[in-house]
Design an enzyme around this catalytic site. Structure first.
Site, short mmCIF file in Angstrom:
data_model
loop_
_atom_site.label_atom_id
_atom_site.label_comp_id
_atom_site.label_asym_id
_atom_site.label_seq_id
_atom_site.Cartn_x
_atom_site.Cartn_y
_atom_site.Cartn_z
N ASP A 145 -1.83 -1.11 5.55
CA ASP A 145 -2.31 -0.32 7.11
C ASP A 145 -3.78 -0.30 7.39
O ASP A 145 -4.31 -0.17 8.63
CB ASP A 145 -1.60 0.79 7.50
CG ASP A 145 -2.13 1.77 6.63
OD1 ASP A 145 -2.77 3.03 7.08
OD2 ASP A 145 -2.42 1.84 5.29
N GLU A 201 -1.77 10.55 4.30
CA GLU A 201 -2.86 10.16 3.43
C GLU A 201 -2.88 11.24 2.52
O GLU A 201 -3.41 12.42 2.83
CB GLU A 201 -4.09 10.08 4.14
CG GLU A 201 -4.03 8.92 5.05
CD GLU A 201 -4.18 7.40 4.45
OE1 GLU A 201 -4.72 7.45 3.48
OE2 GLU A 201 -3.63 6.55 5.23
N LYS A 259 -6.85 -4.20 -5.43
CA LYS A 259 -5.58 -4.39 -4.88
C LYS A 259 -5.28 -6.05 -4.89
O LYS A 259 -4.22 -6.40 -5.34
CB LYS A 259 -5.60 -4.03 -3.48
CG LYS A 259 -5.47 -2.52 -3.43
CD LYS A 259 -5.18 -1.93 -2.14
CE LYS A 259 -5.11 -0.68 -1.87
NZ LYS A 259 -4.41 -0.17 -0.47
N ASN A 269 -8.82 -1.73 3.59
CA ASN A 269 -8.81 -2.05 2.14
C ASN A 269 -7.63 -2.76 1.66
O ASN A 269 -7.47 -2.98 0.45
CB ASN A 269 -9.12 -0.92 1.08
CG ASN A 269 -7.87 0.23 1.11
OD1 ASN A 269 -7.27 0.32 2.16
ND2 ASN A 269 -7.87 1.03 0.09
N ASP A 297 0.79 -1.24 -0.08
CA ASP A 297 0.18 0.06 -0.03
C ASP A 297 0.72 1.21 0.06
O ASP A 297 2.15 0.92 0.43
CB ASP A 297 -0.90 -0.11 1.28
CG ASP A 297 -1.64 1.32 1.56
OD1 ASP A 297 -2.41 1.70 0.62
OD2 ASP A 297 -1.46 2.02 2.36
N SER A 354 -2.41 1.14 -5.13
CA SER A 354 -3.07 2.10 -3.81
C SER A 354 -4.32 2.81 -4.18
O SER A 354 -4.59 2.82 -5.49
CB SER A 354 -1.97 3.38 -3.84
OG SER A 354 -2.57 4.41 -3.02
N GLY A 355 -5.23 2.89 -3.20
CA GLY A 355 -6.38 3.64 -3.25
C GLY A 355 -6.14 5.17 -3.60
O GLY A 355 -7.19 6.14 -3.79
N ARG A 396 -15.21 11.61 -0.36
CA ARG A 396 -14.20 12.76 -0.07
C ARG A 396 -13.73 13.27 -1.27
O ARG A 396 -13.76 14.76 -1.21
CB ARG A 396 -12.91 11.81 0.34
CG ARG A 396 -13.14 11.11 1.68
CD ARG A 396 -12.03 10.29 2.16
NE ARG A 396 -12.03 9.25 1.43
CZ ARG A 396 -11.09 8.14 1.54
NH1 ARG A 396 -9.93 8.40 2.16
NH2 ARG A 396 -11.43 7.00 0.82
N ASP A 437 -0.29 5.16 0.93
CA ASP A 437 -0.63 6.13 2.03
C ASP A 437 -0.38 5.61 3.28
O ASP A 437 -1.08 4.42 3.77
CB ASP A 437 -1.92 6.59 1.72
CG ASP A 437 -1.93 7.59 0.44
OD1 ASP A 437 -2.81 8.55 0.58
OD2 ASP A 437 -1.69 7.06 -0.53
#
Length: 232
Positions: free
Chosen positions: A187, A38, A164, A190, A29, A119-120, A75, A31
């Protein structure tokens, strides 16, 4: 059941001895894992909306908002109209690699592993971090920008936990190895789908739900503490 093998480093008791060279792929991941922030929260900070956006981010990472795609849409909608220049500002002034990131990625590469950043977050950051660390592949979301401003949307499908997982499996297929020969490091909630596929799952300063399900939990120190568990 877990045992603390060193301060801030927890391992499942049942985990057999492993070497880094036993694996063929390592997926990270970005962030709050490879990097210290983030990114979406810091973009929001540039336009005075960090508290509102960060609250949604935190809930999503804890698994309190099950649909990551919906949490991201919520967001991003708050960031519509944000100047695209804010992205460069965040990368330049706020983004730092987490401790041990360079050392762990370098050790993995030296041991012959292929390296994946999934990554998202957003390509504006992920592609640069991937290049900076000399990683093999990156997959993340593309922010839609029109007339120099964020529209509050992404281009194409959103990279969520399921994507992912797919990216990890694709990398393993490309390398010609089993997912059991992959390491997944994350972390947030997701990250659990890809961590569940990997032969070794690593929680880095993670949310409780992630820490509880990981084979290794790094609670103190840098990412390179994984090398205390895996012999070269």
């Amino acid at each position: 059941m877990y045992t603390e093998i060193a301060p801030g480093l927890v391992v499942r008791i049942a985990m057999p001895p492993m070497k880094l060279s036993d694996f063929k792929v390592i997926a990270f991941d970005m962030d709050s894992t490879l990097i210290n922030i983030e990114c979406i929260d810091e973009i929001a900070a540039a336009v005075g909306k960090k508290a509102e956006v960060a609250a949604i981010t935190e809930a999503a990472m804890r698994g309190e908002i099950p649909d990551f795609k919906e949490s991201l849409r919520r967001r991003l909608s708050l960031l519509a109209g944000t100047p695209a220049s804010a992205l460069d500002e965040v990368y330049r002034e706020r983004l730092r690699l987490n401790p041990g990131a360079e050392a762990l990625v370098a050790a993995a590469r030296e041991a012959g592993l292929k390296t994946l950043l999934v990554s998202g977050g957003f390509t504006h950051f992920a592609d640069r971090v991937c290049e900076r660390l000399g990683m093999d592949r990156a997959k993340s979301n593309v922010l839609e920008i029109v007339d120099g401003k964020l529209t509050g949307r992404v281009v194409g499908e959103i990279v969520d936990g399921e994507e992912k997982r797919r990216q990890l499996l694709t990398m393993c297929a490309d390398v010609g190895c089993s997912p059991q020969q992959a390491i997944a490091v994350g972390d947030g909630a997701n990250d659990l789908p890809m961590m569940g596929e990997a032969g070794l799952s690593v929680a880095y300063h993670a949310k409780p739900k992630v820490r509880e399900q990981a084979m290794v939990a790094i609670d103190e120190g840098g990412l390179d503490r994984l090398l205390e568990v895996l012999q070269r």
